[in-house]
Design a protein around this motif. Structure first.
Motif, mmCIF file in Angstrom:
data_model
loop_
_atom_site.group_PDB
_atom_site.id
_atom_site.type_symbol
_atom_site.label_atom_id
_atom_site.label_comp_id
_atom_site.label_asym_id
_atom_site.label_seq_id
_atom_site.Cartn_x
_atom_site.Cartn_y
_atom_site.Cartn_z
ATOM 1 N N GLU A 125 37.485 30.745 60.416
ATOM 2 C CA GLU A 125 36.194 30.688 59.726
ATOM 3 C C GLU A 125 35.122 31.370 60.581
ATOM 4 O OE1 GLU A 125 38.380 28.234 59.897
ATOM 5 O OE2 GLU A 125 38.846 28.016 57.765
ATOM 6 N N ALA A 126 35.213 31.150 61.897
ATOM 7 C CA ALA A 126 34.229 31.780 62.800
ATOM 8 C C ALA A 126 34.329 33.303 62.705
ATOM 9 C CB ALA A 126 34.465 31.313 64.237
ATOM 10 N N GLU A 127 35.551 33.800 62.600
ATOM 11 C CA GLU A 127 35.741 35.259 62.536
ATOM 12 C C GLU A 127 35.067 35.836 61.280
ATOM 13 O OE1 GLU A 127 39.741 36.547 63.219
ATOM 14 O OE2 GLU A 127 39.178 38.673 63.059
ATOM 15 N N ILE A 128 35.256 35.145 60.150
ATOM 16 C CA ILE A 128 34.619 35.617 58.899
ATOM 17 C C ILE A 128 33.095 35.610 59.078
ATOM 18 C CG2 ILE A 128 34.277 35.136 56.431
ATOM 19 C CD1 ILE A 128 37.074 33.741 56.501
ATOM 20 N N LEU A 129 32.591 34.514 59.642
ATOM 21 C CA LEU A 129 31.140 34.380 59.835
ATOM 22 C C LEU A 129 30.594 35.509 60.714
ATOM 23 C CD1 LEU A 129 28.596 32.422 59.551
ATOM 24 C CD2 LEU A 129 29.235 31.598 61.819
ATOM 25 N N PHE A 130 31.201 35.690 61.887
ATOM 26 C CA PHE A 130 30.681 36.670 62.847
ATOM 27 C C PHE A 130 30.703 38.079 62.248
ATOM 28 C CE2 PHE A 130 29.830 34.922 67.141
ATOM 29 C CZ PHE A 130 30.058 33.585 66.865
ATOM 30 N N ASP A 131 31.757 38.395 61.519
ATOM 31 C CA ASP A 131 31.867 39.756 60.979
ATOM 32 C C ASP A 131 30.945 39.977 59.781
ATOM 33 O OD1 ASP A 131 33.543 40.486 62.987
ATOM 34 O OD2 ASP A 131 35.400 40.216 61.846
ATOM 35 N N ALA A 132 30.302 38.906 59.300
ATOM 36 C CA ALA A 132 29.435 39.051 58.120
ATOM 37 C C ALA A 132 27.951 39.222 58.488
ATOM 38 C CB ALA A 132 29.609 37.834 57.212
ATOM 39 N N PHE A 133 27.602 38.986 59.755
ATOM 40 C CA PHE A 133 26.172 39.113 60.111
ATOM 41 C C PHE A 133 25.720 40.565 59.998
ATOM 42 C CE2 PHE A 133 27.105 35.215 62.728
ATOM 43 C CZ PHE A 133 26.251 34.368 62.035
ATOM 44 N N LYS A 134 24.489 40.739 59.494
ATOM 45 C CA LYS A 134 23.951 42.101 59.367
ATOM 46 C C LYS A 134 22.806 42.331 60.357
ATOM 47 C CE LYS A 134 25.228 42.946 54.600
ATOM 48 N NZ LYS A 134 25.217 41.949 53.535
#
Ligand SMILES: Cc1ncc(COP(=O)(O)O)c(C=O)c1O
Length: 400
Positions: A327-336
């Motif tokens: 879940e952390a990986e999805i979150l981190f890769d979604a920041f703009k």
């Protein structure tokens, strides 16, 4: 007219930060900003002056920049004033400051007690570096601090702690630490990086010395690496001696950037803290956030103590996600807008994953003690508009 020291002690923090403590006569050319002294060495006007310097008869003279430099000395005096300390030494990094401070206090056979919630690099200085020279360390939990006087032995020289503590903002009672340490003659040292002297002045609570990673809020723009230790003149003299011998002196160009950063410290720290409080409030109602760690929230276990000893709650917010690394990986890769990077205290908002940054290589037991897991995410708020940061965090969380 009183001395510059008397006048400075009557000024508000924000004024001290802007005006600093001038060393010399800046009236030449009417310069408002003091010049940067890049010189690595200083000329004696006569053989006799050199002789007097070597005999210690000219303690304020500049000799060689590893020992002292006018630009570096100015920023040291400003930090000492901000921390209400007699003296300060700045170093090439926060880690160098930690090492020099502990090396000044301990010798082979001595022991340091540290809180188990501290910056991972400080733990490694204790366990991997000082241990090599026979200085042992023990780590205690927050709840054990009140028993420090019973836990300390006759080998204990120092107690090292942080509040708010990296990465999950645990709060330690400054007056309780000061009293416990005094009762057994142990030197208390706080890493005040997260709070800065704007929000918390630990020497006023009886703590013996303050350390900073000046790389963070004091510098404030993610463009320098520096550290500082502030405390009594006697203790700082010992720390300075070590810093000079091992050469952890700060370069004058970095010292200038540090002075410039400090001028806006108050504005930046207040803006970052306000943003952190707003983000923490939003995070606490997000469905995929299991827990928010921020002392500004009234239900945070450290809230009462933080409100008593701080004038704001700081710019770092940590959370536990519902879920773990995936879940952390999805979150981190979604920041703009928010950048994935270690560090804190700059004008831009950063997000980090303690498991793969400050706490890499820790054992499961050490991670548990520090409150770090695969769910832990740390935000270090910058000074952008709160609504833009919040919108970015919300859209990233919605991807999980
Ligand atoms: C709380 C804290 N203390 C100390 C340090 C070490 O400082 P530096 O990186 O300037 O050596 C850091 C660095 O991240 C930190 O966050």
């Amino acid at each position: 007219m009183g001395s510059q020291e008397d006048q400075t002690s009557r000024l508000a923090q924000a004024t001290v930060a802007v005006h600093g403590r001038k060393l010399g006569d800046e009236s030449q050319f009417g310069a408002v900003v003091p010049p940067v002294f890049h010189s690595s060495t200083y000329r004696f006007s006569s053989f006799d002056q050199m002789r007097r310097y070597s005999r210690g008869e000219m303690p304020d003279a500049f000799f060689y920049s590893r020992y002292a430099n006018p630009t570096v000395s100015e920023v040291e005096r400003t930090i000492a004033d901000l921390e209400h300390a007699e003296d300060c030494v700045v170093t090439s990094s926060g880690s160098a400051a930690t090492f020099c401070a502990l090396a000044a206090l301990c010798q082979s056979g001595d022991e340091v007690i540290a809180c188990d919630s501290i910056y991972g690099g400080s733990t490694k200085i204790l366990t991997k570096l000082l241990a090599k020279w026979g200085i042992s360390s023990r780590f205690i939990a927050l709840e054990q601090i009140t028993d420090l006087s019973k836990i300390a032995s006759d080998k204990t020289r120092a107690f090292w702690f942080e509040t708010p503590a990296n990465p999950i903002n645990r709060i330690v009672d400054l007056s309780a630490v000061a009293a416990a340490c005094r009762s057994v003659g142990v030197h208390s040292l706080i890493d005040n990086t997260f709070a800065t002297p704007v929000l918390q002045q630990p020497l006023r609570f009886g703590i013996d010395a303050v350390m900073h990673s000046a790389t963070k809020y004091l510098g404030g723009h993610s463009d320098l690496t520096a550290g500082a230790i502030a405390g009594s003149r006697e203790f700082i003299g010992r720390v300075r001696e070590i810093s000079i011998l091992v050469g952890t002196t700060l370069d004058p160009a970095a010292a200038y950037l540090l002075s410039r950063g400090i001028k806006t410290l108050e504005l930046r720290v207040r803006a970052s803290s306000n943003n952190a409080l707003r983000l923490a409030q939003v995070l606490s109602i997000q469905p995929n956030v299991a827990r928010v760690y921020y002392p500004g929230l009234e239900d945070d276990p450290g809230h009462q103590t933080a409100a008593r000893q701080m004038s704001g709650f700081g710019g770092v917010v940590a959370i536990d996600l519902v879920g773990g690394e995936a879940e952390a990986e999805i979150l981190f890769d979604a920041f703009k807008l928010v950048s994935t990077a270690p560090s804190l205290g700059g004008v831009e908002t950063l997000v980090s994953y303690p498991l793969y940054s400050s706490h890499t290589g820790f054992t499961d037991e050490q991670l548990k003690a520090a409150g770090v897991s695969a769910s832990t995410v740390r935000f270090a708020l910058g000074i952008e508009a709160a609504e833009d940061i919040i919108a970015d965090v919300e859209q990233a969380l919605s991807r999980i």
